[in-house]
Enzyme design. Sequence first.
Site, PDB file in Angstrom:
ATOM      1  N   GLU A 128       0.812  -1.222   0.000  1.00 53.30           N
ATOM      2  CA  GLU A 128       0.000   0.000   0.000  1.00 53.30           C
ATOM      3  C   GLU A 128       0.845   1.271   0.000  1.00 53.30           C
ATOM      4  O   GLU A 128       0.889   2.018   0.980  1.00 53.30           O
ATOM      5  CB  GLU A 128      -0.967   0.000   1.194  1.00 53.30           C
ATOM      6  CG  GLU A 128      -2.072  -1.023   1.047  1.00 53.30           C
ATOM      7  CD  GLU A 128      -3.193  -0.847   2.069  1.00 53.30           C
ATOM      8  OE1 GLU A 128      -2.961  -0.199   3.097  1.00 53.30           O
ATOM      9  OE2 GLU A 128      -4.289  -1.364   1.825  1.00 53.30           O
ATOM     10  N   GLU A 163      -6.727  -7.777  -0.576  1.00 51.96           N
ATOM     11  CA  GLU A 163      -7.182  -7.875   0.811  1.00 51.96           C
ATOM     12  C   GLU A 163      -8.680  -7.583   0.839  1.00 51.96           C
ATOM     13  O   GLU A 163      -9.110  -6.501   0.432  1.00 51.96           O
ATOM     14  CB  GLU A 163      -6.456  -6.852   1.704  1.00 51.96           C
ATOM     15  CG  GLU A 163      -4.948  -7.032   1.725  1.00 51.96           C
ATOM     16  CD  GLU A 163      -4.246  -6.018   2.634  1.00 51.96           C
ATOM     17  OE1 GLU A 163      -4.927  -5.289   3.391  1.00 51.96           O
ATOM     18  OE2 GLU A 163      -3.013  -5.933   2.567  1.00 51.96           O
TER      19      GLU A 163
END
Length: 654
Positions: A141, A315
Site C-alpha cells: 500500500e 485484501e
Amino acid sequence: MLGVCYYPEHWPEAMWADDAKRMAELGLSYVRIGEFSWSAVEPEPGRFDWGWLDRAVETLGKAGLKIVMGTPTATPPKWLVDRSPDILPYDAYGRPRRFGSRRHYCFSSETYRAESRRITEAFAARYGRHAAVAGWQTDNEYGCHDTVRSYSPAALAAFRVWLRARYGDVAALNEAWGNRFWSMEYRSFDEIDLPMEAVTELNPSHRMDFFRFASDQVVRFNAEQVEIIRRHSPGRFVTHNFMGAFLDFDHFKVCETLDLASWDSYPLGFTDSLPMTGFSEAERARYAQTGHPDISAFHHDLYRGVGRGRWWVMEQQPGPVNWALWNPSPAPGVVRLWAWEALAHGAEVVSFFRWRQAPFAQEQMHAGLNRPDNVLDAGGHEAREVARELGNDWWQEALRAPATSAPVALVFDYEAVWMHTIQPQGRSFSSLALTFAWYTALRRLGVDIDIVAPGANLSGYRAVFVPSLPHVSAAAARAFAAYDGVIMFGIRTGAKTESFRIPANLPPGPLQDILPFKVARVESLRPGTTRDVLWGNRTYACGTWSETIEPREGVDVVAAFASGGPAFVHSGQRFYLGVWPTRELALDVAQHALSLAGISTNVLPEDVRMRRRGRITFAFNFGSDSRIAPSEASARYVLGAQTIAPHSFSAWKT
Ligand code: GAL
C-alpha cells in the site's frame, strides 16, 4: 479464485501445517506472505535468517497453495532506521516521522532506495524460481498513512533535480508558475524550497509540481523493485496492492510496469470514515453493515482500468476492522456478497485479509477468517460458501466467455484530483465526491462502466462521462475530438493549463474547438445555498458549484438557470453541465445521455446494483429489505431468485 493473507512469523511453527491444510480445505488457492517480515528475515544488518521463511514456503507449497511473496519494504527494521535516519519521511512541518508503526521511509532517500533494491534482490534471488511462488507483491500500500509527500532534506534535493529536468532554466519555471506575483521569483533551482510552512497560501503551481514529483518518486521506486524481481523470477506476475479512495500518486503510471493491479477492499471502513467520498451521514448509517453500494464497485472498475483488464482484490475485509471511526460487523451474508461482487466485476482472485486475527499489537481488534482461538469465524464460513459456489458449471462457463465490455466509460484523472485539492475554491468541493455523483447515477441506471485515464482510446464506448478534467492534455483533447459518441463533460473541465493557470481563452480551454462556449465566471456555494436549474417541468436546486456559460454559435441550451443563463448545453453529441448536479439531476442527465447513445435504462430499485460477466447478470442487494431483480421474462436464475434477499444477490443467465 480465492486467497488469503497469512503471517507465519506471527504464529508458532507447530501451527503452520494445519493452517495450510485448512486453507486448502476451505477452497483457497493463493496465500500472500512476507510483506512485513524484514526484521524476522534480517534481524541484524547482513545476517539473514531465511530458515523459518524457507520452511513456511515449503509447508504452504506442500499443501498445494500458490504463494504471492511480498517484498518487505513497507517496514524497515529498527537497526536500519538507527543506522540511517536519513531514510525517514518528514511531515509538512519539517518533522521526521519516526519508527514504531510502518511506512517510515521517504521515497526520495537514496539510502532507502539502495536498501530497497538490496532486500528485494535478496528475496527475489532466494524465492524467485521456487515452484510454489506464483507471483509477487511490491511493498505494501504505497502512500498509506499519508506517506507519498515527504518534506525531508532528501525530498528537497530530489525535487530540485526534478524541476531542473522539467524546466531547463529557472526563467521558464518563473514564467510557468507566475512568480512575478508577490515577488516569488527565483534566481536558481537551488533557491526553491518544498511547498511548506509559508505564511499563507502557497503558489498552486508550486504545489502541483510537488504533487507530480512525489507521484513520480513512487513510480520510480516501484519500477526498481519490479526490474529486480523480473530478473530473478521469470514467468511470475508482479503486482502491488493499491488502496481505496487513495489518490496521492498516479496509479495508472505506477501500474505500467506491473502485470496486474490489485487493491485492498474494506467497504465498511471506507463507508464509515472517508470524508472525501461525499456520502451523507444518512448513507453512512444506512450502509454501515454492507458498505455503500458503489464504494467497492467504483474501485473494482478503476483498478480493472489501472491493471489494463487484469486485477485482484488482494485484501478483502472479512469482519470488523480496527481502524475506522466506528467498526461494526458486516451483516450476515455480506462477506459472500463482496467476494461475488468483485468476481462479477472481473477480479481474477479475491484474497481475504487475514487468515487469523492476531491477539497482539496494532491490529488485534481486526477480524480474520479465523478467531484468535483458531475457530473459523463468520467471514471464514462465508468464504467457504463462495469457494463451493465457484465450482458451478454456469460460473465456469461465464469465465470462458469473453468478458463483455462495458458500454460506458468514465474518465478519471489523478492530476484532476490534485488540482481540485490544491484549489477547491469552496470548502465543499471534493473531486472524489463529484466523481461519485456521476458514477452512482450511472450505476443506478444499471449500466456496466469502465474507468479509464484521460487520453485513452474511447472508440469502443457508446457514451463517455468526464466528471471534471481541469487540465485537458493534448492527448485527451485528441481522444475527445476523435470520439463520435455521446460525451458528457462536467464542471471545471478545461479550466487550467498544465502549469496551473487559467487558459488564455478561458475554460473550457482547448475544448472550445468542440464545445464553442466560454465559462465567464464560477462560484462556489456554502451548504444550504443553491442555484435552481429548470429542465422541462422540473426544478433542481443545485449547490456547491455553479458556472456562467457564454455560448457562441453552434451551442444549444438544454436547460437554463432559473435566474437566466444556460446551465446544460450541447454541441451535437457533446454535452456540458455547468453546475454540481443534485442526485436527481445527475440521474436525469445520465439517462438523457444514455438514451441518445441508444442505451435504454430504468432506474434500479433502491439499494440494488448490477453487473454482467459473460452471459451472467448479477443483481446485488445492499439493503435490509427484499428487492425485485429487473430480469427479463426469459431469465434463468443460477443463484437466488427474482426476489433478492436482503444483503444478498441473485444471478441469472441470458
Ligand atoms: C491494509 C493493510 C494491511 C492491514 C489492513 C487492515 O490497509 O495493507 O496490512 O493493515 O489494512 O485493515
